[in-house]
Motif scaffolding. Structure first.
Motif, PDB file in Angstrom:
ATOM      1  N   ALA A 209      87.865  12.608   4.742  1.00 56.90           N
ATOM      2  CA  ALA A 209      88.146  11.523   5.285  1.00 56.90           C
ATOM      3  C   ALA A 209      88.329  10.236   4.132  1.00 56.90           C
ATOM      4  N   GLY A 210      88.459  10.726   3.218  1.00 52.43           N
ATOM      5  CA  GLY A 210      88.631  10.208   1.474  1.00 52.43           C
ATOM      6  C   GLY A 210      86.815   9.061   1.236  1.00 52.43           C
ATOM      7  N   VAL A 211      86.265  10.794   1.268  1.00 53.24           N
ATOM      8  CA  VAL A 211      85.326  10.247   0.293  1.00 53.24           C
ATOM      9  C   VAL A 211      83.650   9.168   0.783  1.00 53.24           C
ATOM     10  N   VAL A 212      84.479   8.940   2.507  1.00 55.82           N
ATOM     11  CA  VAL A 212      83.301   8.081   2.913  1.00 55.82           C
ATOM     12  C   VAL A 212      81.709   7.915   2.488  1.00 55.82           C
ATOM     13  N   ILE A 213      80.552   6.757   2.341  1.00 56.58           N
ATOM     14  CA  ILE A 213      79.477   7.431   2.202  1.00 56.58           C
ATOM     15  C   ILE A 213      78.913   6.273   3.127  1.00 56.58           C
ATOM     16  N   PRO A 214      78.129   6.849   3.312  1.00 53.16           N
ATOM     17  CA  PRO A 214      77.279   5.980   4.678  1.00 53.16           C
ATOM     18  C   PRO A 214      77.049   4.618   3.714  1.00 53.16           C
ATOM     19  N   ASP A 215      76.138   3.868   4.991  1.00 56.60           N
ATOM     20  CA  ASP A 215      75.254   3.146   4.487  1.00 56.60           C
ATOM     21  C   ASP A 215      74.111   3.809   4.501  1.00 56.60           C
ATOM     22  N   GLU A 216      73.363   2.699   3.601  1.00 56.77           N
ATOM     23  CA  GLU A 216      71.519   3.142   2.718  1.00 56.77           C
ATOM     24  C   GLU A 216      70.618   3.075   4.456  1.00 56.77           C
ATOM     25  N   GLY A 217      69.576   4.389   4.583  1.00 57.94           N
ATOM     26  CA  GLY A 217      69.408   4.467   5.839  1.00 57.94           C
ATOM     27  C   GLY A 217      69.895   5.216   6.795  1.00 57.94           C
ATOM     28  N   TYR A 218      71.326   5.166   6.119  1.00 56.36           N
ATOM     29  CA  TYR A 218      72.062   6.105   7.477  1.00 56.36           C
ATOM     30  C   TYR A 218      71.242   7.464   7.836  1.00 56.36           C
ATOM     31  N   LEU A 219      71.277   8.748   6.634  1.00 52.91           N
ATOM     32  CA  LEU A 219      70.793   9.862   7.238  1.00 52.91           C
ATOM     33  C   LEU A 219      69.229   9.804   7.110  1.00 52.91           C
ATOM     34  N   THR A 220      68.885   8.355   6.632  1.00 52.84           N
ATOM     35  CA  THR A 220      67.473   8.857   7.823  1.00 52.84           C
ATOM     36  C   THR A 220      67.157   8.389   8.332  1.00 52.84           C
ATOM     37  N   GLY A 221      67.787   7.115   9.386  1.00 53.84           N
ATOM     38  CA  GLY A 221      68.065   7.704  11.059  1.00 53.84           C
ATOM     39  C   GLY A 221      68.493   8.640  11.422  1.00 53.84           C
ATOM     40  N   VAL A 222      69.143   9.236  10.854  1.00 53.58           N
ATOM     41  CA  VAL A 222      69.729  10.273  11.730  1.00 53.58           C
ATOM     42  C   VAL A 222      68.082  11.666  11.455  1.00 53.58           C
ATOM     43  N   ARG A 223      67.911  11.125  10.429  1.00 51.08           N
ATOM     44  CA  ARG A 223      66.675  12.859  10.642  1.00 51.08           C
ATOM     45  C   ARG A 223      65.972  11.737  11.539  1.00 51.08           C
ATOM     46  N   GLU A 224      65.691  10.584  11.577  1.00 46.15           N
ATOM     47  CA  GLU A 224      64.150   9.887  12.556  1.00 46.15           C
ATOM     48  C   GLU A 224      64.454  10.719  13.848  1.00 46.15           C
TER      49      GLU A 224
END
Length: 411
Positions: A209-224
């Motif tokens: 998609a163009g090296v799209v980096i999510p906002d800080e906390g997104y991956l933590t939110g997915v995990r939770e």
């Protein structure tokens, strides 16, 4: 009728070879007009002897450069002993590969496969089996939530949940059981998860998609969220993993541990296709003999090369290089903003660069870089991707950025 005399491949020019491909190769790619004949480290050479700095690294398959000596040595040594047994028998290389890969990634079990798409397909099957056997989802009702603008491969099942119409058009009917939500949107993700959800499957960074980096906390939110809702978190680290972002895994930037990791590309060291599904024992343990397999998955040659790749990553050298040189890449791209670059996203030695459309498409800019002796690749519109081997030197990286500046200046 006498057959025409064929010109030996070794004496053909680039133009000859490109023309020769046209009638015999399926047109599923639109490559740049360069014919690579040799490579070493960060450099490739075409059939006429022109040299190019490789700033794509096989979409991260060449994280350790072309023909890394340790990887070539491991492949040569194994070729002299044993290449394939199939999983009908044990081989003497597979246990070490699995043990060391599991330890490197902090997981319990490894399912070895070959290509990235196979790893994704395998992850989907494992998630569904887990949903039925462990979570108790009624038969044939398991769903998997994915993100828009994803790229997980090009099999029929995978393009069923792609939002790229170029990948989808003309290939239906599509496989059911997927829900697509916007990337980097936890509220939308939460709304899509229910009692039928087997897993959330996402890329920690969206490469295609163009090296799209999510906002800080997104991956933590997915995990939770996945913990709370009782479903699996599957991270597709096929492009982002194995040192590319300055960490062994991109999820480590947020200290997140998914239930399942999908690995590929760099795992084969640029020598053989190697991929793997790596996960917790209670997840991968749902598979029983006969339920899933691959003739070449876990073959001795792949295991030998994969083990050598893990050995390189165990030193931490390549992760450090990606982090340190990633700062050089970031600063160099920042200097080009307003000078033909309208924006960029980077993490480690990986960047998506948005070019002013007035200067050309991403392909046109990539062709301009080709003329400067630099290999890069467009993605969508006027965006190009930069992903050099992690062995690149600072001088080579600065040279590539200078080439980009010159191409933009001519626009």
């Amino acid at each position: 009728m006498t057959a025409p005399t064929r010109v030996p491949v070794r004496t053909r020019t680039s133009a000859d070879l490109i023309r020769a491909e046209e009638p015999v190769l399926a047109h599923n790619y639109h490559p740049l007009p360069v014919v690579v004949a040799r490579a070493e480290g960060t450099w490739v050479e075409d059939v006429e002897g022109r040299r190019y700095l490789d700033m794509l690294a096989g979409y991260s398959a060449l994280n350790f450069g072309h023909r890394h000596p340790a990887l070539v040595e491991a492949a040569h040594a194994q070729l002299d002993r044993l290449t394939l047994t199939s999983r009908a028998f044990h081989n003497d290389r597979l246990a070490e590969f699995a043990e060391r890969l599991a330890q490197l990634t902090g997981q319990d079990m490894v399912l070895p496969m070959n290509t990235g798409a196979e790893a994704v397909e395998s992850g989907i099957k494992v998630a569904r089996k887990w949903a039925y056997d462990v979570k108790g989802v009624p038969a044939d009702r398991a769903t998997i939530v994915v993100a828009a603008d994803n790229f997980h491969g090009r099999t029929t099942t995978i393009v069923s949940f792609s939002t790229d119409e170029t990948a989808r058009a003309g290939f239906g009917p599509f496989t059911p059981g997927f829900r697509v939500v916007p990337y980097n949107d936890l509220a939308a993700l939460e709304a899509a998860v229910d009692e039928t959800t087997a897993a959330v499957l996402i890329e920690p960074i969206q490469g295609e998609a163009g090296v799209v980096i999510p906002d800080e906390g997104y991956l933590t939110g997915v995990r939770e969220l996945t913990h709370r809702e009782g479903c699996l978190f599957i991270a597709d680290e096929i492009q982002s993993g194995l040192g590319r972002t300055g960490r062994t895994l991109a999820v480590e930037h947020e200290g997140v541990v998914p239930d399942v990791l999908l690995l590929g590309k760099a795992l084969g060291g640029g020598i053989v296709p190697v991929s793997a599904v790596v996960g917790r024992r209670d997840v991968l343990g749902v598979l029983r003999p006969g339920e899933h397999g691959s003739t070449f998955g876990g073959n001795p040659l792949a295991a030998a090369v994969g083990t050598a790749v893990v050995e390189l990553l165990e030193t931490g050298e390549f992760q450090r290089r990606a982090a340190e040189l990633g700062a050089v890449l970031r600063d160099g791209l920042a200097d080009l903003v307003g000078k033909g670059v309208i924006g960029f996203r980077s993490r480690g030695l990986w960047a998506g660069v948005d070019i002013d459309p007035a200067l050309g498409t991403g392909r046109e800019i990539s062709q301009g870089l080709l003329g400067e002796g630099v290999l890069a690749k467009d993605t969508h519109g006027s965006t190009i991707r930069l992903a050099p081997p992690l062995t690149i030197t600072e001088a080579e990286l600065v040279s590539a950025l200078g080439a980009l500046a010159r191409v933009l200046g001519r626009g």
